[in-house]
Design a protein around this motif. Sequence first.
Motif: not given
Length: 364
Positions: A144-145, A147-149, A151-152, A155, A210
């Motif tokens: 999860q961590r 995946n957040q990285q 996404i950033i 972006q 993705t």
Amino acid sequence: MPHSQPIYREVAIHVVAWLCYINLQVLAVDQFSNQYTEHLLIALSELPAQLLFTYTTLYWLIPAYLLTLRYLYFSLLTLLALAICGVLYWLGYYYLFLALFDPGRLEQETPLDPSRLILSSFYMLCTSGLLIAFHMIRYGFRQQRLNQQLIIANQTVELKSLKDQINPHFLFNTLNNLYGLTSSNPEKAGEVVLRLSQLMQYMLYEGSQTRVPLREEIDYLQNYLALERIRYGQELHLAFHVSGDTGGVQIAPLLLLPFVENAFKHGLSRQLSEAWLQIQLTVNQNELIFKVENSKPVSTGQATSSGIGLPNVAKRLQLIYPDRHRLRQLDGVDSFLTTLTIELTPIDFTPTKGHENQVFTSRR
């Protein structure tokens, strides 16, 4: 199973988890009988089988079969591992505890008692399953961590793609070429406008996805190379070879262009003549191999293809394809070679139609 923890910290976590498990197991069995030492020896005799089953499941079966969606293989191999380790579990108790510390009970037991083996397998599944579940929960939080990285990072790639991956010099040169072609070769000018618009459309829309079909990423590269060939003219010798069935492969968008753009920006643009670029993309059932080799000025004596964009690409690769990619760079005497290898898994394929192999070669 891949993890991002330092190895010493990961080992410490596992050691503490096993110590807590053994202590809780002994206390639960012992309760008020005051036979802590005996129950501890029993737990230690059964521990090798539990370790074997737990780490076979965690570091082989789950990453190789469960996470790659091969459920049938995972189920069959897990049952096989459970059966083998169940036998070892009971044999550990029989030979490491009874034979050494309580030989009087050997006559009451047999080494290969079917009921004992089944009970041992079930008990080991329950106890080792708790530790596997604990590790999977930790893995889920890490993913999860990541995946957040990711996404950033995506972006950031979207914002930087208009500035870095297609650099302003490329756009300015393309527009200047377009201006000159509007009067001398209107047909060619129309092709330039079409290819440039396709580039921008891909970056703005597909770049936010993705995964995209590899075929679209190849088309994107071909549009970019066609515009660069117009810019360099006969001074550039360009070859782009695609082999293998790329029709059903999915890939992260805007992943391959930075290597090609880097070759132009830091290598070919510094040569006055005889610049060359060779690109090869090979796909098979297990791997995607992307090679970019470009000429460089001999006089520099330095790696001319090491731009600031490649570290960002390497970080993005680690987020998207952790522990299943290799990125190598070779700085030769008169050329610079970059090789990217991605290990393909079932999640990288889609049931789409294939296409014929292509060769995109410039005229000399």
